[in-house]
Design an enzyme around this catalytic site. Structure first.
Site, PDB file in Angstrom:
ATOM      1  N   PRO A 223      26.337 -15.218 -29.440  1.00  0.00           N
ATOM      2  CG  PRO A 223      26.438 -12.926 -29.114  1.00  0.00           C
ATOM      3  CD  PRO A 223      27.204 -14.076 -29.676  1.00  0.00           C
ATOM      4  CD  GLU A 224      23.475 -20.334 -31.200  1.00  0.00           C
ATOM      5  OE1 GLU A 224      22.462 -21.033 -31.233  1.00  0.00           O
ATOM      6  OE2 GLU A 224      24.622 -20.811 -31.221  1.00  0.00           O
TER       7      GLU A 224
END
Length: 275
Positions: free
Chosen positions: A2-3
């Site tokens: 997750p960015e």
DNA sequence: AATGGCGCCTGAACGC
DNA sequence: TGCGTTCAGGCGCCAT
């Protein structure tokens, strides 16, 4: 992993469905990165507000009859949030559950680098401390090419490390930094303070374009990431360099290289990307 | 003060 | 086949 795009996709698929709902129960699983900071019963009966995002953090406002606060949430490396009316029984990696009249919100996170932390407000401890060092949002109009270039000139590390720090611009992690540097034609080993003004402008545009494209494709799913409906992302199929060591560069046909910077993989094209 | 490096955590991939 | 090792990386924290 997750960015910013994955976190934003999570927010988009969650915010409207939860907004206005009421918490009926909350449960904890195994410990996450930090403790919740309040008994789970503290959340019972609270009214849910509009979920927002800052960097890779989500903020879920919760309003009580005569008090308020919220949950600051981070997906770590392997976390995802799911909202379902009738979820299956909690599994081995489900570590937080918020039962509401809009469904059950559940954090699934095999590696447990994620976190959910109660804070009385977003601008007081502990939320404020966790957000204190974050750089500007990539889509903030106040982040002008001139301001971005000024911040680059103040750093003596490599451009890869500087972008990854999140202090010049938030949201780009290992995947999107490699992708944006390729799109901007900049060698990840280039000294941050040696990037010219025109190239820094190109880099800012590449970061924005890469992150926006990833959001529109539902993020990247390398292994664990799912949006709040359980759908995987598709950006990884559009990646030009990330995870493509040895494959031909789409521009010049030369092999894409993988190097290690700060214990992390960087993928780039030595021919198309210059210092 | 700024920068580099460590360690948290688990599952998958890899090597003998 | 099975076991041990390595790798993935966001980010607070520590050392330099």
């Amino acid at each position: 992993m997750p960015e910013l795009p994955e976190v934003e996709v999570t927010r988009i698929t969650l915010a409207d469905r939860l907004n206005g709902g009421r918490v009926t129960a909350a449960r904890l699983g195994k410990p996450l990165r930090w403790p919740l900071g309040c008994p789970p019963e503290r959340l019972h009966g609270l009214r849910i507000g509009a979920m927002s995002r800052r960097g890779k953090y989500l903020w879920l406002p919760l309003q009580g009859a005569d008090d308020a606060g919220g949950l600051l949430m981070h997906l770590g490396m392997s976390g995802s949030l799911n909202l379902a009316d009738a979820p299956p029984p909690a599994g081995l990696h489900d570590h937080f559950e918020l039962v509401t009249d809009r469904g059950t919100l559940r954090l699934t996170d095999p590696r447990r680098f994620g976190a959910i932390v109660w804070s009385d407000a977003i601008d007081v401890a502990p939320a404020a401390q966790l957000l204190a060092r974050l750089g500007p949002e990539p889509f903030d109009p106040a982040l002008t090419p001139a301001a971005f270039h000024r911040s680059l000139r103040a750093r003596r590390t490599t451009i890869k490390a500087a972008l990854l720090s999140g202090e010049l611009i938030v949201g780009a992690g290992n995947i999107y930094v490699s992708e944006a540097l390729f799109r901007a034609g900049i060698d990840p080993r280039a000294r941050c303070d040696k990037i010219s003004r025109p190239r820094s402008e190109k880099l800012l545009a590449a970061l924005r374009q890469t992150l926006a494209q990833a959001i529109s494709l539902g993020g990247s799913t390398l292994r664990d990431f799912r949006d709040a409906h359980g759908m995987s992302g598709a950006f990884q199929e559009q990646a030009l360099v990330y995870g493509r060591e040895g494959q031909p560069c789409g521009h010049c046909g030369g092999p894409i290289r993988r190097i290690v910077q700060g214990q992390r993989s960087t993928f780039f094209c030595p021919h198309c990307q210059r210092r």
